[in-house]
Design a protein around this motif. Structure first.
Motif, PDB file in Angstrom:
ATOM      1  N   THR A  35      41.860  23.234  30.018  1.00 48.38           N
ATOM      2  CA  THR A  35      41.356  22.267  30.848  1.00 48.38           C
ATOM      3  C   THR A  35      39.763  22.234  31.316  1.00 48.38           C
ATOM      4  OG1 THR A  35      41.463  23.854  32.690  1.00 48.38           O
ATOM      5  CG2 THR A  35      43.584  22.475  31.970  1.00 48.38           C
ATOM      6  N   LEU A  36      39.069  23.331  30.414  1.00 49.26           N
ATOM      7  CA  LEU A  36      37.522  23.711  30.830  1.00 49.26           C
ATOM      8  C   LEU A  36      36.761  22.219  30.333  1.00 49.26           C
ATOM      9  CD1 LEU A  36      37.049  27.310  30.524  1.00 49.26           C
ATOM     10  CD2 LEU A  36      37.242  26.134  32.711  1.00 49.26           C
TER      11      LEU A  36
ATOM     12  N   LYS B 267      32.829  25.273  41.055  1.00 45.44           N
ATOM     13  CA  LYS B 267      33.471  26.356  42.115  1.00 45.44           C
ATOM     14  C   LYS B 267      35.249  26.111  41.500  1.00 45.44           C
ATOM     15  CE  LYS B 267      30.846  26.708  46.299  1.00 45.44           C
ATOM     16  NZ  LYS B 267      30.879  26.756  47.522  1.00 45.44           N
ATOM     17  N   HIS B 268      35.602  25.039  41.354  1.00 41.24           N
ATOM     18  CA  HIS B 268      36.912  24.792  41.054  1.00 41.24           C
ATOM     19  C   HIS B 268      37.254  25.757  39.570  1.00 41.24           C
ATOM     20  CE1 HIS B 268      40.797  23.064  40.036  1.00 41.24           C
ATOM     21  NE2 HIS B 268      40.311  22.577  38.812  1.00 41.24           N
ATOM     22  N   HIS B 269      36.404  25.488  38.619  1.00 36.49           N
ATOM     23  CA  HIS B 269      36.626  25.771  37.303  1.00 36.49           C
ATOM     24  C   HIS B 269      36.324  27.397  37.178  1.00 36.49           C
ATOM     25  CE1 HIS B 269      37.464  22.285  35.014  1.00 36.49           C
ATOM     26  NE2 HIS B 269      36.199  21.760  35.656  1.00 36.49           N
ATOM     27  N   LEU B 270      35.383  27.892  38.100  1.00 33.73           N
ATOM     28  CA  LEU B 270      35.126  29.197  38.005  1.00 33.73           C
ATOM     29  C   LEU B 270      36.015  29.972  38.769  1.00 33.73           C
ATOM     30  CD1 LEU B 270      32.697  31.073  37.076  1.00 33.73           C
ATOM     31  CD2 LEU B 270      31.766  31.171  39.384  1.00 33.73           C
ATOM     32  N   LYS B 271      36.820  29.529  39.659  1.00 29.33           N
ATOM     33  CA  LYS B 271      38.012  30.046  40.358  1.00 29.33           C
ATOM     34  C   LYS B 271      39.101  30.353  39.413  1.00 29.33           C
ATOM     35  CE  LYS B 271      40.858  30.259  44.563  1.00 29.33           C
ATOM     36  NZ  LYS B 271      42.079  30.708  44.019  1.00 29.33           N
ATOM     37  N   ARG B 272      39.430  29.044  38.691  1.00 28.63           N
ATOM     38  CA  ARG B 272      40.511  29.394  37.816  1.00 28.63           C
ATOM     39  C   ARG B 272      40.184  30.218  36.537  1.00 28.63           C
ATOM     40  NH1 ARG B 272      44.256  25.471  37.283  1.00 28.63           N
ATOM     41  NH2 ARG B 272      43.997  25.190  35.226  1.00 28.63           N
TER      42      ARG B 272
ATOM     43  N   GLY C 273      36.581  40.705  26.272  1.00 23.39           N
ATOM     44  CA  GLY C 273      35.518  41.711  25.634  1.00 23.39           C
ATOM     45  C   GLY C 273      34.462  40.938  25.566  1.00 23.39           C
ATOM     46  N   ASP C 274      34.270  39.516  26.274  1.00 20.16           N
ATOM     47  CA  ASP C 274      33.031  38.576  26.440  1.00 20.16           C
ATOM     48  C   ASP C 274      32.086  39.325  27.055  1.00 20.16           C
ATOM     49  OD1 ASP C 274      34.571  36.801  24.988  1.00 20.16           O
ATOM     50  OD2 ASP C 274      34.681  35.309  26.560  1.00 20.16           O
ATOM     51  N   ASP C 275      30.905  38.853  26.701  1.00 21.12           N
ATOM     52  CA  ASP C 275      29.494  39.579  26.896  1.00 21.12           C
ATOM     53  C   ASP C 275      28.813  38.949  28.049  1.00 21.12           C
ATOM     54  OD1 ASP C 275      30.182  41.599  25.327  1.00 21.12           O
ATOM     55  OD2 ASP C 275      29.078  40.713  23.743  1.00 21.12           O
ATOM     56  N   GLU C 276      29.355  37.913  28.824  1.00 25.63           N
ATOM     57  CA  GLU C 276      28.660  37.189  29.555  1.00 25.63           C
ATOM     58  C   GLU C 276      28.174  37.842  31.115  1.00 25.63           C
ATOM     59  OE1 GLU C 276      30.650  34.619  27.296  1.00 25.63           O
ATOM     60  OE2 GLU C 276      31.868  35.255  29.108  1.00 25.63           O
ATOM     61  N   ASP C 277      26.800  37.746  31.576  1.00 28.93           N
ATOM     62  CA  ASP C 277      26.578  38.355  32.753  1.00 28.93           C
ATOM     63  C   ASP C 277      27.331  37.797  34.075  1.00 28.93           C
ATOM     64  OD1 ASP C 277      24.784  39.456  31.169  1.00 28.93           O
ATOM     65  OD2 ASP C 277      22.889  38.699  31.667  1.00 28.93           O
ATOM     66  N   ASP C 278      27.026  38.445  35.108  1.00 28.83           N
ATOM     67  CA  ASP C 278      27.591  37.929  36.483  1.00 28.83           C
ATOM     68  C   ASP C 278      27.119  36.593  36.818  1.00 28.83           C
ATOM     69  OD1 ASP C 278      28.607  39.956  39.034  1.00 28.83           O
ATOM     70  OD2 ASP C 278      28.015  37.880  39.337  1.00 28.83           O
ATOM     71  N   GLU C 279      27.958  36.014  37.309  1.00 27.00           N
ATOM     72  CA  GLU C 279      27.420  34.513  37.768  1.00 27.00           C
ATOM     73  C   GLU C 279      27.720  34.190  39.116  1.00 27.00           C
ATOM     74  OE1 GLU C 279      28.823  31.194  35.060  1.00 27.00           O
ATOM     75  OE2 GLU C 279      29.598  32.594  33.477  1.00 27.00           O
ATOM     76  N   ASP C 280      27.319  35.233  39.858  1.00 26.30           N
ATOM     77  CA  ASP C 280      27.368  34.894  41.404  1.00 26.30           C
ATOM     78  C   ASP C 280      26.717  33.893  41.981  1.00 26.30           C
ATOM     79  OD1 ASP C 280      29.305  37.129  41.541  1.00 26.30           O
ATOM     80  OD2 ASP C 280      27.818  38.536  42.482  1.00 26.30           O
ATOM     81  N   ASP C 281      25.590  33.514  41.076  1.00 30.57           N
ATOM     82  CA  ASP C 281      24.696  32.474  41.545  1.00 30.57           C
ATOM     83  C   ASP C 281      25.371  31.150  41.327  1.00 30.57           C
ATOM     84  OD1 ASP C 281      22.742  31.633  38.614  1.00 30.57           O
ATOM     85  OD2 ASP C 281      24.431  32.905  38.722  1.00 30.57           O
ATOM     86  N   GLU C 282      26.393  30.935  40.691  1.00 31.36           N
ATOM     87  CA  GLU C 282      26.965  29.830  40.493  1.00 31.36           C
ATOM     88  C   GLU C 282      28.275  29.709  41.344  1.00 31.36           C
ATOM     89  OE1 GLU C 282      26.197  27.394  38.952  1.00 31.36           O
ATOM     90  OE2 GLU C 282      24.566  28.386  37.569  1.00 31.36           O
ATOM     91  N   ASP C 283      28.803  30.668  41.820  1.00 28.36           N
ATOM     92  CA  ASP C 283      30.016  30.893  42.712  1.00 28.36           C
ATOM     93  C   ASP C 283      29.843  30.168  44.054  1.00 28.36           C
ATOM     94  OD1 ASP C 283      32.536  31.257  43.717  1.00 28.36           O
ATOM     95  OD2 ASP C 283      32.590  33.377  42.863  1.00 28.36           O
TER      96      ASP C 283
ATOM     97  N   ALA D 162      25.217  21.972  35.558  1.00 24.92           N
ATOM     98  CA  ALA D 162      25.336  20.724  35.198  1.00 24.92           C
ATOM     99  C   ALA D 162      26.432  20.007  35.844  1.00 24.92           C
ATOM    100  CB  ALA D 162      25.267  20.260  33.600  1.00 24.92           C
ATOM    101  N   LEU D 163      27.423  20.771  36.466  1.00 25.39           N
ATOM    102  CA  LEU D 163      28.534  19.980  37.176  1.00 25.39           C
ATOM    103  C   LEU D 163      28.260  20.062  38.513  1.00 25.39           C
ATOM    104  CD1 LEU D 163      31.444  22.157  35.423  1.00 25.39           C
ATOM    105  CD2 LEU D 163      30.982  19.914  34.809  1.00 25.39           C
ATOM    106  N   PRO D 164      28.984  19.161  39.446  1.00 25.17           N
ATOM    107  CA  PRO D 164      29.081  18.847  40.689  1.00 25.17           C
ATOM    108  C   PRO D 164      29.566  20.379  41.260  1.00 25.17           C
ATOM    109  CG  PRO D 164      29.924  17.057  39.775  1.00 25.17           C
ATOM    110  CD  PRO D 164      29.685  17.818  38.870  1.00 25.17           C
ATOM    111  N   LEU D 165      28.846  20.792  42.337  1.00 24.71           N
ATOM    112  CA  LEU D 165      29.025  22.179  42.975  1.00 24.71           C
ATOM    113  C   LEU D 165      30.780  22.476  43.345  1.00 24.71           C
ATOM    114  CD1 LEU D 165      28.084  24.790  44.163  1.00 24.71           C
ATOM    115  CD2 LEU D 165      27.974  23.791  46.447  1.00 24.71           C
ATOM    116  N   GLU D 166      31.358  21.305  43.667  1.00 30.05           N
ATOM    117  CA  GLU D 166      32.889  21.472  43.892  1.00 30.05           C
ATOM    118  C   GLU D 166      33.385  21.799  42.776  1.00 30.05           C
ATOM    119  OE1 GLU D 166      34.221  22.444  46.948  1.00 30.05           O
ATOM    120  OE2 GLU D 166      32.461  22.225  47.833  1.00 30.05           O
ATOM    121  N   GLU D 167      33.170  21.094  41.734  1.00 29.54           N
ATOM    122  CA  GLU D 167      33.906  21.024  40.385  1.00 29.54           C
ATOM    123  C   GLU D 167      33.570  22.617  39.765  1.00 29.54           C
ATOM    124  OE1 GLU D 167      34.290  18.722  36.281  1.00 29.54           O
ATOM    125  OE2 GLU D 167      33.256  17.958  37.699  1.00 29.54           O
TER     126      GLU D 167
END
Length: 363
Positions: free
Chosen positions: A302-303, A332-337, A353-363, A325-330
């Protein structure tokens, strides 16, 4: 080449010249209509030519009947003038004659040989349908995969080089329709893997095979017999090149539109197969629900496409850019899921095992 006049070959007509048809009109019916009109026009021209040739022969006999000394007299000169006019009209018909697969060749010698077992006349390969297309495909690819890849790699070569390659290997590549199927799947796979430039090469090569196949069915000859006439027309005629490029562009658009759909179908089939296998074996599912109870594969499907690509590539910056690039609410929705499914573990990085960094700035 000095001493040869190739200008008459500028008037060659192929089946492509009869494909200008409204989408609401049946293409096969339109082709038969245009072919019948062309045949009727040739019959009329042949009838007129025969009449002119008979007239010319008659005038020649009349002129030859005059003694040598009388050929300068008015009556003989009138016959001579009429002969010149008839000959000029025949010459004009020769210059303006249209050439096609039915009349560009003539029989120079005909003979009958009686043999114990007559060989069937050369004919185009039958159009395959349904399961017949897949019959023998696996064996064909296993045997000729290296040749297919060599052909695809020539996607940015000149038509002259591809023609020389097809003179040697055309019989193999045009055997059945397996090569066309292989190139179609190759185009889809490359587009799904974001290899667009490589896909374009394969698409051009695929359409060259299609052109040869169509020439074969229009002329009633095996597809390999069309290699030289089709490629020479592509090389020498700018209009044919433009028409061919349009067919390539149309094919590419279909591939670009189909690739995302095909990717989703494959992901869904894989998830269903894994779930079925886990169910039948009684083992733990390969994609167990995350901490929030959501299935990671269902959430992934669904992403947005850009987020899916970022997860596949394990590209943190690309994932951050997709969220930004997404609207803020959208976002947050995808990040929570993602968090509830285990695709993303806050403060620890992506799951599996993915190596992404912390994304608190997007939450």
């Amino acid at each position: 080449m000095p001493g040869f006049d190739y200008s008459k070959w500028d008037k060659i007509e192929l089946s492509d010249d009869e494909d200008d048809v409204h989408p609401n009109i049946d293409k096969d019916s339109w082709f038969r209509l245009k072919h019948r009109q062309r045949v009727e026009k040739e019959e009329e021209d042949n009838k007129k030519r025969k009449q002119l040739e008979e007239k010319l022969a008659k005038l020649q006999r009349e002129f030859d009947a005059f003694p040598e000394a009388a050929r300068e007299h008015l009556k003989a000169q009138k016959v001579k003038k009429e002969m010149d006019e008839v000959q000029a009209e025949l010459d004009k018909m020769d210059r303006e004659r249209k050439w096609n697969a039915d009349n560009m060749c003539k029989v120079s010698e005909s003979r009958t040989e009686v043999v114990s077992a007559a060989k069937p006349a050369p004919a185009p390969e039958p159009r395959l349908k349904g399961e017949a297309i897949a019959d023998g495909y696996v064996d064909y690819v296993e045997k000729h995969e290296d040749l297919l890849e060599q052909y695809i790699a020539m996607g940015d070569e000149t038509f002259e080089k591809v023609m020389e390659f097809m003179k040697v290997h055309g019989g193999t590549l045009l055997e059945g329709e397996h090569a066309e199927s292989y190139l179609l799947l190759d185009c889809l796979e490359k587009e799904m893997n974001d290899q667009h430039s490589e896909m374009l090469k394969s698409a051009r090569q695929s359409q060259l095979l299609t052109q040869l196949r169509e020439f074969s069915r229009a002329s009633g000859r095996p597809a390999r017999d069309g290699v030289v006439p089709v490629f020479e027309r592509l090389i020498d005629h700018e209009g044919t090149q433009e028409s061919f490029q349009e067919s390539v562009d149309t094919f590419v658009k279909k591939i670009v539109a189909r690739a995302p759909e095909k990717k989703k179908e494959m992901d869904k089939e894989m998830a269903e197969a894994e779930a079925e296998e886990a169910k039948s074996s009684g083992s733990k599912p390969l994609n167990p629900p995350g901490p929030g109870g959501l299935d990671p594969m269902e959430v992934f499907n669904t992403l947005p496409e850009e987020m899916q690509s970022a997860f596949r590539a394990k590209d943190i910056q690309r994932l951050q850019a997709a969220l930004a690039a997404l609207p803020l609410e959208e976002a947050k929705h995808h990040l929570k899921r993602c968090s509830d499914s285990g695709l993303w573990v806050p403060h620890q990085g992506p799951a599996e095992g993915d190596d992404e960094d912390d994304e608190d700035d997007e939450d």
